[in-house]
Write a protein that holds these residues in place. Structure first.
Motif, mmCIF file in Angstrom:
data_model
loop_
_atom_site.group_PDB
_atom_site.id
_atom_site.type_symbol
_atom_site.label_atom_id
_atom_site.label_comp_id
_atom_site.label_asym_id
_atom_site.label_seq_id
_atom_site.Cartn_x
_atom_site.Cartn_y
_atom_site.Cartn_z
ATOM 1 N N HIS A 100 0.836 -1.192 0.000
ATOM 2 C CA HIS A 100 0.000 0.000 0.000
ATOM 3 C C HIS A 100 0.869 1.238 0.000
ATOM 4 O O HIS A 100 2.049 1.205 0.388
ATOM 5 C CB HIS A 100 -0.989 0.002 1.177
ATOM 6 N N GLU A 130 1.909 4.628 1.482
ATOM 7 C CA GLU A 130 1.871 5.311 2.767
ATOM 8 C C GLU A 130 2.180 6.787 2.549
ATOM 9 O O GLU A 130 3.254 7.152 2.079
ATOM 10 C CB GLU A 130 2.908 4.694 3.716
ATOM 11 N N GLU A 179 2.160 10.114 4.860
ATOM 12 C CA GLU A 179 2.008 10.557 6.238
ATOM 13 C C GLU A 179 2.904 11.750 6.515
ATOM 14 O O GLU A 179 3.777 12.103 5.708
ATOM 15 C CB GLU A 179 2.339 9.426 7.214
ATOM 16 N N ASP A 232 -0.642 -4.452 12.241
ATOM 17 C CA ASP A 232 0.112 -4.808 11.030
ATOM 18 C C ASP A 232 1.474 -5.400 11.369
ATOM 19 O O ASP A 232 2.474 -5.142 10.692
ATOM 20 C CB ASP A 232 0.267 -3.594 10.120
ATOM 21 N N HIS A 273 8.283 -5.311 7.249
ATOM 22 C CA HIS A 273 7.895 -4.141 6.471
ATOM 23 C C HIS A 273 9.089 -3.655 5.653
ATOM 24 O O HIS A 273 10.201 -3.516 6.184
ATOM 25 C CB HIS A 273 7.444 -2.995 7.390
ATOM 26 N N LYS A 278 9.768 -0.312 3.283
ATOM 27 C CA LYS A 278 9.227 0.962 2.813
ATOM 28 C C LYS A 278 10.178 1.555 1.790
ATOM 29 O O LYS A 278 11.370 1.722 2.042
ATOM 30 C CB LYS A 278 9.035 1.931 3.981
ATOM 31 N N GLY A 325 5.116 10.166 -0.926
ATOM 32 C CA GLY A 325 4.814 9.053 -0.035
ATOM 33 C C GLY A 325 5.858 7.964 -0.124
ATOM 34 O O GLY A 325 6.925 8.116 -0.733
ATOM 35 N N GLU A 359 6.023 3.546 -0.582
ATOM 36 C CA GLU A 359 5.321 2.294 -0.836
ATOM 37 C C GLU A 359 5.750 1.296 0.226
ATOM 38 O O GLU A 359 6.944 1.073 0.428
ATOM 39 C CB GLU A 359 5.653 1.767 -2.225
ATOM 40 N N GLU A 360 4.775 0.728 0.918
ATOM 41 C CA GLU A 360 5.085 -0.213 1.990
ATOM 42 C C GLU A 360 4.674 -1.622 1.592
ATOM 43 O O GLU A 360 3.525 -1.869 1.210
ATOM 44 C CB GLU A 360 4.385 0.182 3.280
ATOM 45 N N GLU A 408 2.064 11.066 14.316
ATOM 46 C CA GLU A 408 2.089 10.668 12.907
ATOM 47 C C GLU A 408 0.669 10.732 12.372
ATOM 48 O O GLU A 408 -0.223 10.063 12.901
ATOM 49 C CB GLU A 408 2.604 9.234 12.739
ATOM 50 N N GLU A 423 -1.401 9.791 9.160
ATOM 51 C CA GLU A 423 -1.318 9.028 7.911
ATOM 52 C C GLU A 423 -2.662 9.032 7.214
ATOM 53 O O GLU A 423 -3.703 8.752 7.822
ATOM 54 C CB GLU A 423 -0.879 7.592 8.178
#
Length: 489
Positions: free
Chosen positions: A5, A7, A9, A67, A71, A73, A80, A82-83, A161, A163
């Motif tokens: 997805h 991200e 933020e 989650d 991860h 990123k 942004g 992409e994670e 944060e 997001e």
């Protein structure tokens, strides 16, 4: 398969006793709903030289929260990241190979290992619209972080944060303005890992290219852009994204052309080996892709044929050839991008951008040097014989001229027309070359069909159509070539 997805933020630094302002003051936010508390424990991985952190890449293993998992990123456009998210294994599971493969273009054969551990106590608040849509999620974090390879004391801080979920990026701007009214500013550092280990080194600014400025500055900007393209397409190739191999090969060709056309600005004994390696990389990635281009061409031709002239299982035969090409492509990519030779080239390209090996001519004014070098490139193509025995060689020369024009076009807009003429010539000659390769493949497909007792009629028909098309392409090439030769830029 990883969950993916985007991200988007923004992080803020509130004082320890700060209270969230009324978030319903933000446009479209009608409710700020408490969404519970989480305890997060993350271990971050990098190379000893911080290759991932310097590239803006985050690789971590995190437990706790909704989650939990591995991860990765990756920085992308639109402000942004992409994670990619993979599920956890046991408590001592190694970094998943799928993620290691994706970061290999930055790690370049150097193993990643834990570099920091960050624990977070997170309080969540959802920003909800009138129709129930969750526009964003605000995390109020109390954070403890420490480096794993030193005896330094832990660092403690508080962070907000915000997001986006289904909200507009404008929501982040409005929230930032609201927070500023309460004395809360955006964090100077937007990644927790950089607070613990220090911010990555800023990328040195490139010189501003000007006609009256140094010629080297104009070339420097172009070289840096192509090296960035190779870095971006490295990831696309590893993920088997459409256009990845093609994009990387084009960046290699652009770099090689610029280093060749403007070689008097550089120390050739240092840049010629780079050109050779770029050519080797482009060729090694090219075979399977060239096959796929021709397969697409034949597939389109088959679709245009009357049904009664498509005899035998030709579609199945073509798809089998495509499967073999894709398998060859995957093996080639894995071998090439995993090789020490490729890693060494990437190091050379980074060094080329960081400190180009200029010659004395690079300090001369751009307007005095670059047009002369470009005219020399144009002369190479214009003085070629009208009846060239090897149109493929002419195509390569036209590409080199086209990319040489690209270097100067930002400062000399009148370079656009000759650059477009050169591009047109490369496109026509590329179509011609694809036809040559297609005829070779059609002979092979016909022989394959015959050997298996199938009818080869359709392959013969397509071969004849390709032969009929060749004179037209040669005429188009002559016309395009004449247009290129008209320009005396």
């Amino acid at each position: 398969m990883a969950d993916v997805h985007l991200e988007i933020e923004r992080s803020f630094t509130p004082p320890s006793g700060a209270v969230l302002p009324d978030l319903t003051a933000l446009k479209k936010v009608v409710r700020a709903e408490p969404a519970g508390e989480e305890r997060l424990d993350a271990t971050y991985y990098d190379t000893p030289g911080a290759a991932l952190r310097r590239a803006g890449v985050t690789l971590r293993r995190r437990t706790g929260g909704h989650d939990a998992g591995w991860h990765l990123k990756l920085p992308v456009a639109r402000g942004g990241r992409e994670e990619l998210h993979l599920a956890l294994g046991d408590d001592h599971d190694p970094v998943p190979v799928a993620l290691l493969d994706l970061v290999a273009g930055w790690a370049r054969g150097v193993a990643v290992a834990p570099v920091a551990r960050i624990r977070t106590r997170r309080t969540l608040t959802r920003l909800v619209a009138a129709d129930g849509t969750v526009l964003a999620e605000l995390a109020d974090d109390l954070v403890e972080g420490h480096a794993t390879d030193s005896g330094a004391q832990p660092t403690y801080w508080r962070e907000w944060e915000l997001e986006l979920v289904d909200g507009s990026p404008k929501l982040l701007d409005r929230a930032e303005a609201l927070f500023a009214e309460h004395g809360i500013e955006r964090s100077a550092v937007q990644r927790k890992i950089e607070i613990v280990l220090g911010a990555r080194e800023p990328v040195a600014a490139l010189p501003e290219p000007r006609r009256k400025g140094p010629a080297g500055a104009v070339l420097h900007v172009y070289l840096a852009e192509q090296v960035r393209r190779i870095e971006r397409f490295d990831l696309a190739v590893r993920r088997a994204e459409p256009g990845g191999v093609h994009g990387m090969r084009k960046a290699c060709r652009r770099l090689r052309s610029a280093l060749a056309a403007y070689r008097p600005l550089l120390q050739r004994e240092l840049t010629d080996p780079v050109r050779d390696e770029l050519g080797s990389l482009a060729r090694s990635l090219g075979g399977a892709r060239d096959v796929e281009v021709v397969l697409d061409r034949l597939q389109a031709q088959l679709a245009e044929q009357p049904e009664e002239l498509v005899v035998g299982p030709v579609h199945q035969q073509l798809e089998e050839r495509r499967r073999r090409a894709e398998g060859d492509d995957a093996r080639t990519v894995a071998e090439v991008l995993g090789s020490e030779r490729y890693h060494a080239l990437r190091d050379l390209l980074d060094a080329l951008v960081a400190s180009p090996p200029w010659s004395e001519r690079a300090d001369e004014r751009a307007r005095d040097v670059l047009p002369k070098l470009l005219r020399r490139e144009g002369k190479r193509l214009r003085t070629a014989p009208d009846e060239a025995e090897d149109l493929h060689e002419v195509r390569k020369a036209a590409k080199r001229l086209r990319y040489a024009y690209e270097v100067v076009e930002p400062l000399w807009p009148d370079a656009r027309r000759p650059r477009r003429a050169a591009r047109r010539l490369t496109e026509v000659l590329g179509d011609h070359q694809d036809g040559v390769v297609a005829r070779e493949m059609l002979l092979d497909l016909a022989a394959e069909a015959t050997a298996s007792g199938q009818d080869a009629f359709t392959w013969g028909r397509l071969h004849a159509l390709e032969e009929m098309r060749e004179p037209e392409l040669v005429d188009e090439a002559v016309e395009a070539w004449a247009e290129v030769r008209k320009h005396r830029w």
